[in-house]
Motif scaffolding. Sequence first.
Motif, PDB file in Angstrom:
ATOM      1  N   ASP A 237       0.310   1.117   2.595  1.00  0.00           N
ATOM      2  CA  ASP A 237       1.306   0.240   3.193  1.00  0.00           C
ATOM      3  C   ASP A 237       0.633  -0.906   3.936  1.00  0.00           C
ATOM      4  N   PRO A 238       1.230  -2.090   3.903  1.00  0.00           N
ATOM      5  CA  PRO A 238       0.678  -3.232   4.645  1.00  0.00           C
ATOM      6  C   PRO A 238       0.655  -2.963   6.146  1.00  0.00           C
ATOM      7  N   PRO A 239      -0.095  -3.762   6.894  1.00  0.00           N
ATOM      8  CA  PRO A 239      -0.109  -3.594   8.356  1.00  0.00           C
ATOM      9  C   PRO A 239       1.295  -3.667   8.925  1.00  0.00           C
ATOM     10  N   ALA A 240       1.556  -2.863   9.935  1.00  0.00           N
ATOM     11  CA  ALA A 240       2.907  -2.777  10.501  1.00  0.00           C
ATOM     12  C   ALA A 240       3.387  -4.117  11.035  1.00  0.00           C
ATOM     13  N   ASP A 241       2.462  -4.969  11.529  1.00  0.00           N
ATOM     14  CA  ASP A 241       2.912  -6.230  12.125  1.00  0.00           C
ATOM     15  C   ASP A 241       3.377  -7.238  11.081  1.00  0.00           C
ATOM     16  N   LEU A 242       3.230  -6.925   9.787  1.00  0.00           N
ATOM     17  CA  LEU A 242       3.794  -7.790   8.748  1.00  0.00           C
ATOM     18  C   LEU A 242       5.257  -7.483   8.490  1.00  0.00           C
ATOM     19  N   GLY A 243       5.745  -6.391   9.055  1.00  0.00           N
ATOM     20  CA  GLY A 243       7.096  -5.936   8.750  1.00  0.00           C
ATOM     21  C   GLY A 243       8.189  -6.890   9.176  1.00  0.00           C
ATOM     22  N   ASN A 244       7.960  -7.682  10.207  1.00  0.00           N
ATOM     23  CA  ASN A 244       9.002  -8.585  10.694  1.00  0.00           C
ATOM     24  C   ASN A 244       8.620 -10.050  10.538  1.00  0.00           C
ATOM     25  N   ASN A 255      -8.605 -11.608  -7.183  1.00  0.00           N
ATOM     26  CA  ASN A 255      -7.915 -10.314  -7.164  1.00  0.00           C
ATOM     27  C   ASN A 255      -7.820  -9.725  -5.760  1.00  0.00           C
ATOM     28  N   TYR A 256      -7.743 -10.590  -4.757  1.00  0.00           N
ATOM     29  CA  TYR A 256      -7.353 -10.240  -3.391  1.00  0.00           C
ATOM     30  C   TYR A 256      -5.986 -10.887  -3.151  1.00  0.00           C
ATOM     31  N   LEU A 257      -5.070 -10.166  -2.518  1.00  0.00           N
ATOM     32  CA  LEU A 257      -3.783 -10.739  -2.137  1.00  0.00           C
ATOM     33  C   LEU A 257      -3.849 -11.158  -0.669  1.00  0.00           C
ATOM     34  N   PHE A 258      -3.591 -12.443  -0.413  1.00  0.00           N
ATOM     35  CA  PHE A 258      -3.598 -12.969   0.947  1.00  0.00           C
ATOM     36  C   PHE A 258      -2.166 -13.219   1.407  1.00  0.00           C
ATOM     37  N   ILE A 259      -1.849 -12.734   2.599  1.00  0.00           N
ATOM     38  CA  ILE A 259      -0.571 -12.987   3.269  1.00  0.00           C
ATOM     39  C   ILE A 259      -0.902 -13.731   4.559  1.00  0.00           C
ATOM     40  N   VAL A 260      -0.412 -14.962   4.672  1.00  0.00           N
ATOM     41  CA  VAL A 260      -0.893 -15.850   5.729  1.00  0.00           C
ATOM     42  C   VAL A 260       0.285 -16.495   6.458  1.00  0.00           C
ATOM     43  N   CYS A 275      -5.264  -9.535   4.227  1.00  0.00           N
ATOM     44  CA  CYS A 275      -5.771  -9.505   2.855  1.00  0.00           C
ATOM     45  C   CYS A 275      -5.702  -8.081   2.316  1.00  0.00           C
ATOM     46  N   TYR A 276      -5.180  -7.935   1.080  1.00  0.00           N
ATOM     47  CA  TYR A 276      -5.146  -6.633   0.409  1.00  0.00           C
ATOM     48  C   TYR A 276      -6.153  -6.625  -0.728  1.00  0.00           C
ATOM     49  N   ASN A 277      -7.010  -5.616  -0.744  1.00  0.00           N
ATOM     50  CA  ASN A 277      -8.032  -5.449  -1.770  1.00  0.00           C
ATOM     51  C   ASN A 277      -7.659  -4.261  -2.644  1.00  0.00           C
ATOM     52  N   PRO A 278      -7.129  -4.489  -3.863  1.00  0.00           N
ATOM     53  CA  PRO A 278      -6.703  -3.368  -4.700  1.00  0.00           C
ATOM     54  C   PRO A 278      -7.861  -2.514  -5.208  1.00  0.00           C
ATOM     55  N   SER A 284      -7.083  -5.634   5.222  1.00  0.00           N
ATOM     56  CA  SER A 284      -7.961  -6.063   6.304  1.00  0.00           C
ATOM     57  C   SER A 284      -7.442  -7.389   6.843  1.00  0.00           C
ATOM     58  N   GLN A 285      -7.888  -7.743   8.035  1.00  0.00           N
ATOM     59  CA  GLN A 285      -7.508  -9.020   8.620  1.00  0.00           C
ATOM     60  C   GLN A 285      -8.680  -9.974   8.503  1.00  0.00           C
TER      61      GLN A 285
END
Length: 503
Positions: A237-244, A255-260, A275-278, A284-285
Amino acid sequence: MSRAPPAPDPEAHGSAGEPAAAEDEVVQIRLGDRSFPARKRQLLEQSDYFRALYSSGMREALAEPGVQRLRGGLSAAGLELVLDFIHTARLGRLERGDDDDGELPLLDELVEAASYLQVTPLLRLLRSQVRLGNCLQLRHLAQVYGLPELEEACLHFMGGHFHQVLRRPEARPHLLLPSALRLQLQERRMQGTATLLALGNFVGPLASQGRPPLEESPCAMLRYDEGARRWLGLPSDPPADLGNVRGYGSAVLDNYLFIVGGYRITSQEISASHCYNPCLNEWSQVASMNQKRSNFKLLAVGGKLYAIGGQSLSNVECYNPEQDWWNFVASLPSPLAEFSACECKGKIYVMGGYTARDRNLNILQYCPTSDNWTNFELCDVHLRKQQMLSIEETIYIVGGCIHELGSNQNPSQNEDMLTVQSYNTNTREWLYLKENTSKSGLNLTCTLHNDGIYIMSRDATTSLKHRVFLKYNIFSDRWESFRHFPTFGKNILVCSMYLPNHT
């Protein structure tokens, strides 16, 4: 000094009926003017070199009883480390500790001595000792001494930690990562299966599909099983602070997913980057942007990320994964709202939206090499809230609101219709492709995957929370609908990534 071997056991017997005393004798390994004690039985068990030496009756084994001289330019430090392993079956102080950077000291000497003496168990154990602090050096040594299994372990580790490896001091300009190795590691990150992922705030039970009820996770990830045509939980699951967080930028790079960036429910804009590393199935942040921004576009171009504009912003930032750092580049000519952008043939194209005064009818082009924005072409239609993707020189415009200039049609009449258009950046030709009038063209998310554009939208007459999943085949100009998305959700992102085959 190497520790002295334990005293032989008088009750023990050697192999093949030999008395134990013959093999349990302590021999002196001579290297230059230094001498190292070692038990003969352990040398025979751990070293192919000594096993062949003693079994063949070579002159070196018979010259001095109880003494074995070594030649070949070995270092005393390397021999001492190898003998310590032979006595204990451990690397001792060389085994990984609590320090995540964990560079192994005297690594050159260790691998040289282990290779010369053919201590296969030690070389095998080194495969589990690959870390950020030693992977580049260990891979080089594996090449020098012809150790393909160790080299493969290094490449596997480096592919999984690609961006972290790029940041290592030894990979920086004075010892630049070779371009061939860099390409090899990028290709390794694309091994596995191209898979559709969905990230969002989901509400509803997916326990029957391999995960706990989604009510427990404010933000979760799902993967799509194309064979079974169903969504399954992804156990990361993504970091909890991304939930809102809403209005964030997302992009896939190497092949890294960045959420910024984005904004929280409290309307507070943020600059944080995750960043999500499959390959490792972990989040990781990474470094935060210099500018807090939301409702902007994040694009991967030429091995870097570009954060373009945002709410009342014209500035643009570039992220370099080798340095884990953001810096400002040339700004947009003016701030834009409700626009979209994509990468095409190494350049960035921005279309649609509004300036502070009027509709934006310019197609803007950004060249990363010259760090310059230009007006590429003037549109005869006005676009807003659309999504943009590209294949080769063709840009696909998905959904959004389209208003033909000079048309008497009320824009609201066709705002909630799912359309796909294409724009060729070479010929500058527009094509209006097949519409899907039963699906909404607003508030959708889409991604390129295999032979089509996969879209998470909604029925035009239903709630925003209820999503439908469909595909537009770019080769046949045909729509294909899948089952309804199995749960309610909002703030959903769909992307395509390579997952390891063991996932």
